[in-house]
Design an enzyme around this catalytic site. Structure first.
Site, PDB file in Angstrom:
ATOM      1  N   GLU A 181      54.556  42.439  46.678  1.00 57.85           N
ATOM      2  CA  GLU A 181      53.407  41.542  46.799  1.00 57.85           C
ATOM      3  C   GLU A 181      53.672  40.228  46.085  1.00 57.85           C
ATOM      4  O   GLU A 181      54.155  40.216  44.947  1.00 57.85           O
ATOM      5  CB  GLU A 181      52.154  42.169  46.142  1.00 57.85           C
ATOM      6  N   ASP A 198      54.537  44.473  42.693  1.00 56.71           N
ATOM      7  CA  ASP A 198      53.649  43.306  42.692  1.00 56.71           C
ATOM      8  C   ASP A 198      54.117  42.307  41.650  1.00 56.71           C
ATOM      9  O   ASP A 198      54.021  42.560  40.445  1.00 56.71           O
ATOM     10  CB  ASP A 198      52.204  43.725  42.409  1.00 56.71           C
ATOM     11  N   ASP A 246      49.384  38.081  48.876  1.00 61.48           N
ATOM     12  CA  ASP A 246      48.142  38.477  48.223  1.00 61.48           C
ATOM     13  C   ASP A 246      47.409  37.220  47.710  1.00 61.48           C
ATOM     14  O   ASP A 246      46.480  36.725  48.348  1.00 61.48           O
ATOM     15  CB  ASP A 246      48.445  39.480  47.104  1.00 61.48           C
ATOM     16  N   ASN A 248      47.232  54.173  46.878  1.00 62.91           N
ATOM     17  CA  ASN A 248      48.357  54.101  45.940  1.00 62.91           C
ATOM     18  C   ASN A 248      47.835  54.126  44.511  1.00 62.91           C
ATOM     19  O   ASN A 248      46.785  53.548  44.220  1.00 62.91           O
ATOM     20  CB  ASN A 248      49.222  52.849  46.190  1.00 62.91           C
ATOM     21  N   ALA A 249      48.571  54.801  43.637  1.00 68.13           N
ATOM     22  CA  ALA A 249      48.288  54.688  42.200  1.00 68.13           C
ATOM     23  C   ALA A 249      48.873  53.360  41.745  1.00 68.13           C
ATOM     24  O   ALA A 249      49.827  52.862  42.339  1.00 68.13           O
ATOM     25  CB  ALA A 249      48.927  55.840  41.450  1.00 68.13           C
ATOM     26  N   LYS A 262      53.426  47.139  38.810  1.00 72.00           N
ATOM     27  CA  LYS A 262      53.247  45.738  38.428  1.00 72.00           C
ATOM     28  C   LYS A 262      54.480  45.244  37.691  1.00 72.00           C
ATOM     29  O   LYS A 262      55.047  45.974  36.861  1.00 72.00           O
ATOM     30  CB  LYS A 262      52.019  45.605  37.518  1.00 72.00           C
ATOM     31  N   LYS A 300      41.605  41.725  49.915  1.00 72.24           N
ATOM     32  CA  LYS A 300      40.582  42.080  48.929  1.00 72.24           C
ATOM     33  C   LYS A 300      39.273  41.455  49.371  1.00 72.24           C
ATOM     34  O   LYS A 300      39.055  40.255  49.152  1.00 72.24           O
ATOM     35  CB  LYS A 300      40.998  41.537  47.552  1.00 72.24           C
ATOM     36  N   LYS A 348      52.193  51.711  43.171  1.00 73.11           N
ATOM     37  CA  LYS A 348      52.378  50.260  43.102  1.00 73.11           C
ATOM     38  C   LYS A 348      52.654  49.886  41.662  1.00 73.11           C
ATOM     39  O   LYS A 348      51.864  50.176  40.766  1.00 73.11           O
ATOM     40  CB  LYS A 348      51.137  49.553  43.622  1.00 73.11           C
ATOM     41  N   ASN A 390      52.906  39.221  41.406  1.00 76.37           N
ATOM     42  CA  ASN A 390      51.784  38.340  41.038  1.00 76.37           C
ATOM     43  C   ASN A 390      52.214  36.882  40.846  1.00 76.37           C
ATOM     44  O   ASN A 390      51.939  36.258  39.821  1.00 76.37           O
ATOM     45  CB  ASN A 390      51.036  38.868  39.809  1.00 76.37           C
TER      46      ASN A 390
HETATM   47  O1  LIG Z   1      46.400  47.139  44.823  1.00 80.22           O
HETATM   48  C1  LIG Z   1      46.071  47.971  43.956  1.00 80.22           C
HETATM   49  O2  LIG Z   1      46.495  49.121  43.960  1.00 80.22           O
HETATM   50  C2  LIG Z   1      45.111  47.606  42.878  1.00 80.22           C
HETATM   51  C3  LIG Z   1      44.496  46.254  42.964  1.00 80.22           C
HETATM   52  C4  LIG Z   1      45.285  45.183  42.298  1.00 80.22           C
HETATM   53  O3  LIG Z   1      46.430  45.377  41.997  1.00 80.22           O
HETATM   54  C5  LIG Z   1      44.634  43.916  41.970  1.00 80.22           C
HETATM   55  C6  LIG Z   1      43.340  43.946  41.502  1.00 80.22           C
HETATM   56  C7  LIG Z   1      42.664  42.799  41.150  1.00 80.22           C
HETATM   57  C8  LIG Z   1      43.293  41.590  41.276  1.00 80.22           C
HETATM   58  C9  LIG Z   1      44.597  41.532  41.760  1.00 80.22           C
HETATM   59  C10 LIG Z   1      45.278  42.676  42.121  1.00 80.22           C
HETATM   60  C11 LIG Z   1      46.638  42.509  42.712  1.00 80.22           C
HETATM   61  O4  LIG Z   1      47.017  43.166  43.655  1.00 80.22           O
HETATM   62  O5  LIG Z   1      47.349  41.596  42.298  1.00 80.22           O
HETATM   63 MG   LIG Z   2      48.733  41.833  44.269  1.00 75.56          MG
END
Ligand SMILES: O=C(O)CCC(=O)c1ccccc1C(=O)O
Ligand SMILES: [Mg+2]
Length: 368
Positions: free
Chosen positions: A217, A191, A242, A134-135, A163, A266, A161, A193
């Protein structure tokens, strides 16, 4: 035999790499990536293996405390055999004695050395030679995010994806702008977060469902798995964990509670490829999807995760490995190649890539 190789020297070089542009997430603004490239050499110095640690609070301890753990770890591994070193590392990782990024870096470097000695790929055999990715679109202004999304689709990505920032109004506008700019055929992930409360998440997920979201996420704070479970049961959008995943134990809790539809893995923050593989196996037996992602590492760390994504038959979903372009430069002698939204597994033994000495020297830092 490769397992009998003696390790002579283990050393590391700290790097400091600026991002091309500051990257916004609900955790804040990231403008520089810090980490270290670890190199292990066999006796006589004829073979090398490489790994990368790239800590990122709150996903891991800070770089200073990861580096502080290295001298004792390295001392325990130097001048042992490769087989012993891998066993010692596993023991210390399982005992919870090591910061996850240190284990990841050393494990990958040792596996790289072993695979190079055997003349085979890091995790051969492979289920696929290229991995869909995914970009990732930062939580920028709606029109900027829409433009970035258009460019990603033009470059061949089929999955994006997005943010979120935690600013509800902007998040809604950004999502609407991105969906409108890419059309209905592109998969969209979100995401959050860890930025929402339970009530807020329920409301926003209902509002976002018409945009056809593959999953969101980490909608909630990392440690409240019970709330995550409640949200999952009421949410019209699949829920991915995550930040809630810190290792095998937390993965088992999430699976036990049936608190997530998807696990975001990860290896950098889970203590390496081995515990990540264990989570993939346990999730697969319960029908839970796993998605591997980078930790915004340089090419060494990304390539290690790519090998796992290519090796395991269960990992069919797009991986989050298209983050190299966020960095101003990479540290590899040969770049990794993205084709039509897929990341190619590099040919050649071990990782199939090596750090470029000049690039590493250029971005090296002695600040820590
Ligand atoms: O999932 C991706 O495409 C990129 C990776 C990414 O978003 C990420 C990278 C480092 C720390 C946290 C995250 C996250 O998914 O929150
Ligand atoms: Mg994430």
């Amino acid at each position: 035999m490769a397992a009998d190789l003696t390790l002579e020297r283990i050393h590391w070089q700290v790097y400091c790499l600026p991002l091309r542009a500051p990257f916004r997430t609900a955790h804040g603004l990231l403008s520089t990536r810090w980490g270290a490239i670890v190199e292990v050499s066999s006796a006589g110095g004829s073979l090398q293996g490489y790994g990368e640690l790239a800590p990122l609070p709150p996903f891991s301890p800070a770089l200073s405390s990861v580096l502080a753990a290295l001298p004792a770890l390295v001392k325990s591994l130097e001048r042992t055999s490769l087989g012993e070193a891998l066993a010692l590392l596993q023991e210390q990782q399982e005992a919870g004695c090591l910061p996850a990024p240190a284990t990841f870096a050393l494990e990958v470097a040792l596996l790289d050395l072993r695979a190079r000695a055997l003349g085979q790929g890091l995790l051969a055999p492979y289920a696929r030679q290229a991995v869909p990715v995914n970009a990732v679109i930062g939580a920028s202004k709606p029109d900027e995010a829409a433009e970035a999304a258009r460019q990603a689709v033009a470059a061949g990505f089929r999955c994006l994806k997005l943010k979120l920032s935690g600013d509800e109004q902007q998040d809604g506008e950004r999502l609407a702008a991105v969906r409108a700019s890419v059309g209905g055929a592109i998969a969209l992930r979100l995401d959050a977060n860890a930025s929402w409360s339970l009530a807020q998440a329920e409301r926003l997920l209902r509002a976002y469902a018409p945009y056809d979201i593959a999953y969101v996420e980490q909608p909630l704070a990392a440690d409240d798995l019970e709330e995550l479970r409640q949200l999952r049961r009421r949410s019209p959008i699949p829920i991915a964990a995550d930040e809630s995943l810190s290792g095998l134990e937390s993965a088992r809790q999430l699976l036990q509670l049936e608190a997530a539809d998807v696990l975001i893995l990860k290896p950098q923050f889970l203590g390496g490829l081995r515990p990540t593989l264990q989570i993939i196996e346990e999730a697969a037996t319960r029908g839970v999807t796993c998605v591997l992602t980078s930790a915004l590492e340089t090419g060494i760390g990304i390539c290690a995760t790519l090998h796992l994504a290519a090796a395991h038959p269960a990992l069919t979903q797009a991986a989050g490995l298209a983050t190299l372009s966020l960095l101003r430069a990479d540290l590899l002698s040969e770049p990794l190649t993205y084709n039509d939204g897929q990341l190619q597994l590099p040919p050649g033994p071990g990782l199939g890539v090596r750090p470029d000495r000049a690039a590493l020297a250029r971005y090296s830092s002695s600040a820590l």
